[in-house]
Design an enzyme around this catalytic site. Structure first.
Site, PDB file in Angstrom:
ATOM      1  CB  SER A 230       7.316  -2.695  10.458  1.00 17.27           C
ATOM      2  OG  SER A 230       8.568  -2.573  11.129  1.00 17.27           O
TER       3      SER A 230
ATOM      4  CE  LYS B 208      -3.802   4.732   0.604  1.00 12.92           C
ATOM      5  NZ  LYS B 208      -2.395   4.552   0.915  1.00 12.92           N
TER       6      LYS B 208
ATOM      7  CG  HIS C  84      -4.816   9.728   0.452  1.00 14.51           C
ATOM      8  ND1 HIS C  84      -3.484   9.621   0.125  1.00 14.51           N
ATOM      9  CD2 HIS C  84      -4.895   9.361   1.741  1.00 14.51           C
ATOM     10  CE1 HIS C  84      -2.802   9.212   1.171  1.00 14.51           C
ATOM     11  NE2 HIS C  84      -3.633   9.039   2.167  1.00 14.51           N
TER      12      HIS C  84
ATOM     13  CG  ASN D 265       3.927  -6.522  12.073  1.00 16.97           C
ATOM     14  OD1 ASN D 265       3.956  -6.805  13.278  1.00 16.97           O
ATOM     15  ND2 ASN D 265       4.267  -5.330  11.616  1.00 16.97           N
TER      16      ASN D 265
ATOM     17  CG  ASP E 151      -1.805   1.224   1.321  1.00 20.00           C
ATOM     18  OD1 ASP E 151      -2.925   1.138   0.800  1.00 20.00           O
ATOM     19  OD2 ASP E 151      -1.387   2.261   1.876  1.00 20.00           O
TER      20      ASP E 151
ATOM     21  CG  ASN F 255      -9.024   8.776   5.505  1.00 25.36           C
ATOM     22  OD1 ASN F 255      -8.864   8.219   6.593  1.00 25.36           O
ATOM     23  ND2 ASN F 255      -8.027   8.954   4.654  1.00 25.36           N
TER      24      ASN F 255
ATOM     25  CE1 TYR G 146       0.531   7.862   2.606  1.00 27.43           C
ATOM     26  CE2 TYR G 146       1.012   5.594   2.027  1.00 27.43           C
ATOM     27  CZ  TYR G 146       0.180   6.525   2.612  1.00 27.43           C
ATOM     28  OH  TYR G 146      -0.984   6.118   3.207  1.00 27.43           O
TER      29      TYR G 146
HETATM   30  P1  NDP Z   1       0.436   1.107  11.885  1.00 28.49           P
HETATM   31  O1  NDP Z   1      -0.714   0.886  12.778  1.00 28.49           O
HETATM   32  O2  NDP Z   1       0.713   0.144  10.793  1.00 28.49           O
HETATM   33  O3  NDP Z   1       1.694   1.278  12.823  1.00 28.49           O
HETATM   34  C1  NDP Z   1       2.961   1.562  12.343  1.00 28.49           C
HETATM   35  C2  NDP Z   1       3.867   1.854  13.539  1.00 28.49           C
HETATM   36  O4  NDP Z   1       3.949   0.700  14.375  1.00 28.49           O
HETATM   37  C3  NDP Z   1       5.250   2.235  13.149  1.00 28.49           C
HETATM   38  O5  NDP Z   1       5.704   3.199  14.078  1.00 28.49           O
HETATM   39  C4  NDP Z   1       6.038   0.921  13.324  1.00 28.49           C
HETATM   40  O6  NDP Z   1       7.383   1.235  13.631  1.00 28.49           O
HETATM   41  C5  NDP Z   1       5.302   0.279  14.482  1.00 28.49           C
HETATM   42  N1  NDP Z   1       5.280  -1.191  14.404  1.00 28.49           N
HETATM   43  C6  NDP Z   1       5.059  -1.964  13.306  1.00 28.49           C
HETATM   44  N2  NDP Z   1       5.086  -3.265  13.624  1.00 28.49           N
HETATM   45  C7  NDP Z   1       5.325  -3.322  14.942  1.00 28.49           C
HETATM   46  C8  NDP Z   1       5.483  -4.399  15.849  1.00 28.49           C
HETATM   47  N3  NDP Z   1       5.375  -5.672  15.447  1.00 28.49           N
HETATM   48  N4  NDP Z   1       5.744  -4.115  17.154  1.00 28.49           N
HETATM   49  C9  NDP Z   1       5.835  -2.827  17.564  1.00 28.49           C
HETATM   50  N5  NDP Z   1       5.699  -1.775  16.771  1.00 28.49           N
HETATM   51  C10 NDP Z   1       5.434  -2.010  15.458  1.00 28.49           C
HETATM   52  O7  NDP Z   1       0.263   2.611  11.313  1.00 28.49           O
HETATM   53  P2  NDP Z   1       0.263   3.324   9.922  1.00 28.49           P
HETATM   54  O8  NDP Z   1      -0.288   4.655  10.183  1.00 28.49           O
HETATM   55  O9  NDP Z   1       1.575   3.242   9.244  1.00 28.49           O
HETATM   56  O10 NDP Z   1      -0.836   2.546   9.047  1.00 28.49           O
HETATM   57  C11 NDP Z   1      -0.532   1.462   8.185  1.00 28.49           C
HETATM   58  C12 NDP Z   1      -0.581   1.881   6.732  1.00 28.49           C
HETATM   59  O11 NDP Z   1      -1.858   2.396   6.386  1.00 28.49           O
HETATM   60  C13 NDP Z   1       0.357   3.054   6.365  1.00 28.49           C
HETATM   61  O12 NDP Z   1       1.712   2.709   6.367  1.00 28.49           O
HETATM   62  C14 NDP Z   1      -0.222   3.459   5.054  1.00 28.49           C
HETATM   63  O13 NDP Z   1       0.163   2.564   4.016  1.00 28.49           O
HETATM   64  C15 NDP Z   1      -1.722   3.370   5.362  1.00 28.49           C
HETATM   65  N6  NDP Z   1      -2.265   4.643   5.855  1.00 28.49           N
HETATM   66  C16 NDP Z   1      -3.295   5.199   5.134  1.00 28.49           C
HETATM   67  C17 NDP Z   1      -3.854   6.392   5.527  1.00 28.49           C
HETATM   68  C18 NDP Z   1      -4.956   6.964   4.714  1.00 28.49           C
HETATM   69  O14 NDP Z   1      -5.321   8.135   4.947  1.00 28.49           O
HETATM   70  N7  NDP Z   1      -5.513   6.228   3.778  1.00 28.49           N
HETATM   71  C19 NDP Z   1      -3.384   7.135   6.717  1.00 28.49           C
HETATM   72  C20 NDP Z   1      -2.315   6.453   7.414  1.00 28.49           C
HETATM   73  C21 NDP Z   1      -1.817   5.259   6.987  1.00 28.49           C
HETATM   74  P3  NDP Z   1       8.648   0.694  12.748  1.00 28.49           P
HETATM   75  O15 NDP Z   1       8.418   1.082  11.313  1.00 28.49           O
HETATM   76  O16 NDP Z   1       9.792   1.414  13.389  1.00 28.49           O
HETATM   77  O17 NDP Z   1       8.684  -0.778  12.954  1.00 28.49           O
END
Ligand code: NDP
Length: 282
Positions: A235, A79, A112, A244, A49, A144, A54
């Site tokens: 991540s 998006k 988006h 994950n 995604d 959203n 981004y």
């Molecule tokens: P997530 O809920 O996926 O969380 C990501 C965070 O969690 C990062 O800080 C990551 O850190 C941490 N993390 C990941 N795996 C673990 C684990 N196993 N244990 C502990 N911490 C963990 O949040 P996102 O906001 O990134 O949402 C996921 C995806 O959704 C986005 O990346 C994007 O593609 C999409 N998105 C879409 C939006 C929209 O408006 N349509 C808005 C926001 C996101 P690290 O990378 O350091 O591991």
């Protein structure tokens, strides 16, 4: 039982949509997103995604070309950004995403954010339908959108999006939206499935995980799947990308599902779609 990382659901337009994928928000283009995408593909992820917003579509595309997996075995979501709402600008935005990704077609193209300009939102959707008709995108959806936004789009255009990607996690399970989506054949993808990283907000998940030998993140991701929600956890770290994905070998009990369902408190981390204006030009 959902037992495979490659499991799909059939969308309302017949597209097979992977229930699990890699999120890439806040991953820098180049090495960071290329490494993360490569590790994910090695661990069996087949859905990535991204979004023009981004700024990392090029790196995602590079990883896809490098991985040696057949194009039709992979699924790419991107998006159309808020500044590109409108008919012609959406067509141009899609061409730019195709170029950046280095692809002939996009699997899922999402609007988006809904924005406040209803006419522009409908024109954006009209352009997305044309792109689907031209086979530049296989499936189209939104992100959203509240039930009110969905209702407006469906009544104005006579078509329902195939997917709505929204913030969703145990503290913010979006029950009303999920019911609306179920009633109208719209699949839900959770963004922020791991509470945007705020896992410490749900210590109960770690405690439940002890019963299965799983981490808090794995328990929450499994909760999503068992609730019929598609997920795209993000991540950048190799060990977490693998962690994950290791959620297809256990099943949460009804009691544990109920315990997580009870955590709802309304906490959310993203903007309110009803008032979000960032990036819009009209
Ligand atoms: P997530 O809920 O996926 O969380 C990501 C965070 O969690 C990062 O800080 C990551 O850190 C941490 N993390 C990941 N795996 C673990 C684990 N196993 N244990 C502990 N911490 C963990 O949040 P996102 O906001 O990134 O949402 C996921 C995806 O959704 C986005 O990346 C994007 O593609 C999409 N998105 C879409 C939006 C929209 O408006 N349509 C808005 C926001 C996101 P690290 O990378 O350091 O591991």
């Amino acid at each position: 039982m959902i037992n495979s990382i490659t499991d799909t659901i059939t969308l309302n337009d017949g597209t097979a949509f992977p229930r699990f994928g890699l999120g890439t928000y806040k991953m820098d283009d180049g090495r960071t997103v290329e490494d993360a995408s490569r590790w994910a593909l090695e661990y069996g992820y087949r859905h990535i995604d991204t979004a023009s917003f981004y700024g990392n579509e090029a790196g995602v595309g590079q990883a896809l070309r490098d991985c040696g997996i057949q194009r039709n075995q992979m699924f790419i979501t991107t998006k159309v950004w808020n500044a590109d709402h409108g008919f012609d600008s959406t067509l141009r935005a899609c061409e730019a995403s195709l170029r950046a990704l280095g692809l002939d077609y996009i699997d899922m193209y999402l609007m988006h954010w809904p924005g406040q300009n209803v006419d522009n939102r409908r024109r954006t959707w009209d352009a997305m339908q044309q792109l689907q008709h031209q086979q530049k995108v296989r499936a189209i959806g939104v992100s959203n959108f509240t039930p009110e936004h969905l209702n407006d789009l469906i009544s104005a255009t006579g078509t329902a999006p195939s997917v709505n990607q929204v913030e969703l996690h145990p503290l913010f399970p979006q029950k009303q939206l999920r019911q609306y989506a179920a009633d109208h054949g719209i699949a839900i993808t959770a963004w922020g499935p791991l509470l945007h990283g705020h896992l410490a907000q749900v210590p109960e998940a770690a405690a439940i995980g002890e019963a299965y030998g799983k981490t808090a993140a794995q328990v929450i991701l499994r909760w999503h799947l068992q609730n019929g929600i598609c997920i795209i956890p993000k991540s950048s770290r190799q060990h977490r990308i693998r962690e994950n994905a290791s959620i297809f070998d256990f099943e949460l009990s009804d009691a544990h599902m109920a315990a997580i369902n009870a955590l709802e408190d309304g906490t959310h981390y993203g903007a309110d779609p009803d008032t979000m204006t960032y990036g819009f030009t009209s």
